[in-house]
Design a protein around this motif. Sequence first.
Motif, PDB file in Angstrom:
ATOM      1  N   HIS A  61      31.311 -36.215  80.630  1.00 28.69           N
ATOM      2  CA  HIS A  61      29.965 -36.603  81.086  1.00 28.69           C
ATOM      3  C   HIS A  61      30.008 -38.011  81.685  1.00 28.69           C
ATOM      4  N   HIS A  63      28.993 -40.364  85.488  1.00 27.67           N
ATOM      5  CA  HIS A  63      28.282 -40.393  86.777  1.00 27.67           C
ATOM      6  C   HIS A  63      28.844 -41.523  87.620  1.00 27.67           C
ATOM      7  N   LYS A 152      24.921 -28.153  85.332  1.00 31.34           N
ATOM      8  CA  LYS A 152      23.963 -28.907  84.523  1.00 31.34           C
ATOM      9  C   LYS A 152      22.558 -28.705  85.058  1.00 31.34           C
ATOM     10  N   HIS A 241      24.186 -35.303  75.783  1.00 29.80           N
ATOM     11  CA  HIS A 241      23.648 -36.531  75.164  1.00 29.80           C
ATOM     12  C   HIS A 241      22.581 -36.309  74.108  1.00 29.80           C
ATOM     13  N   ASP A 317      28.299 -40.302  78.984  1.00 31.10           N
ATOM     14  CA  ASP A 317      27.185 -40.414  79.936  1.00 31.10           C
ATOM     15  C   ASP A 317      27.270 -41.750  80.687  1.00 31.10           C
TER      16      ASP A 317
HETATM   17 ZN   LIG Z   1      24.150 -37.968  82.366  1.00 36.43          ZN
END
Ligand SMILES: [Zn+2]
Length: 463
Positions: A61, A63, A152, A241, A317
């Motif tokens: 996870h 970004h 997702k 998360h 995340d």
């Molecule tokens: Zn995320």
Amino acid sequence: MRFDPLIRNGTVVTATDPFAADLGINDGKISAIAAQLPIENAGRVIDAAGRLVMPGGIDVHTHLDMPFGGTTSADDFETGTIAAAFGGTTTLIDFAIQYKGQTLRQAFDTWMKKAHDKAVTDYAFHCIITDLGAAQLEEMGQLIREGVTSFKLFMAYPGVFMLDDASIFRAMSQAAKHAGLICMHAENGGAIDVIVQKALAEGKRAPKYHALTRPTTAEAEATSRAIALAEMAGAPVYIVHLSCNDALEKVREARDPGLPVYPEPCPQYLYLSLDNFDVPGFEGAKYVFTPPLREKWHQEKLWQGLALDTLQVVSTDHCPFCFKEQKELGKDDFTKIPNGGPGIEHRLSLIYTGGVHAKRFSANRFVELVSTTPAKLFGLYPRKGTIAVGSDADLVIFDPNETQVISAKTHHMRVDYSMFEGIQITGVPKTVLSRGLAVIDSGKFVGRPGAGQFVRRQSYSRV
Ligand SMILES: [Zn+2]
């Protein structure tokens, strides 16, 4: 057979066993595991005496280079994978975002370009679906065949990312048909938006109101709904998360009778809390991400969940925005603060410290949480996620006794603050290999941008 490198004298730790062994590597793969391997013919010999030799971390996870809220996350695939490697993570699964009106293919192609010349370690993609028509439903099967085997969906951010229940149910049914896995952002976005508008109308604009307008009940409700939709579709569901005990309880209820529900917490929910907003001025913006930080008592519940297998994976995340100029976009309005925090670098050390060093669970369980289970769920196993003959030589040589204090002054993420500033960790990656080649060597970066490869993943199989 000639080994290059040959790792000697270490304690190998997998999800099931610790054992003293040498590892012989040939052509980027582990080719021999034995009590002692001959060094005469070896290329480089790495002495791992006193250290743990573990499969490279897998962070499912992240970004990197992601546009959000009028800016772009601060790490690209070069700085992000370098920081990850410093922390012992050798494979990332990032998110390719399909924007409204686009095909899923466009999203995949865009993110492949972002990563291609930059990544120093291997990477794969999930596809975020924000617009699901008949054509995109059809495309899901095609992408799964090309190694993008998870998708997702959002139950939050109405008008931007959020899908309605019918679309979510269609996507889950399609995933079930093609052995894909749906990853769910589970928060009730509609209710949250009403609470947010009320707060703004009352003049509540400081960063802490980001957290105070997103109740734990909104996460628990959406978690429960995601599980119910998945059950009806006959699909597994991965809850990204997970931040609070309320949602954890919903997962426990579903897992008890055997539903395939897999939640991940992130280090920020295990180490930080609402108390972090007790800082002067706008500084609380450093902790604005979604779901938000919770009251401190939730932390121990999440640690217990990791120990008892209610929670299966720890990811980060990672979505970094600099405090200066990026977080500051929301100086007068918490809804304009880019959501996200930097964490890609310290996942292994933080979970080792709070899990193994603090005696909550074993080193084997640690490996399972940060590498083996993510590899299994997301179709990378046994190529990655374990130490076995034939597996990629993605390895971390880890000093379980070294201590460090986390600080933005010394980290490698391209962001001007650390969420974990001042926290002491015990257990530090020293040398990190990606397919047999050193990326980090005795604490120094020695890798090469572009050396990382896209990994086509297998379809989901039950863990
Ligand atoms: Zn995320």
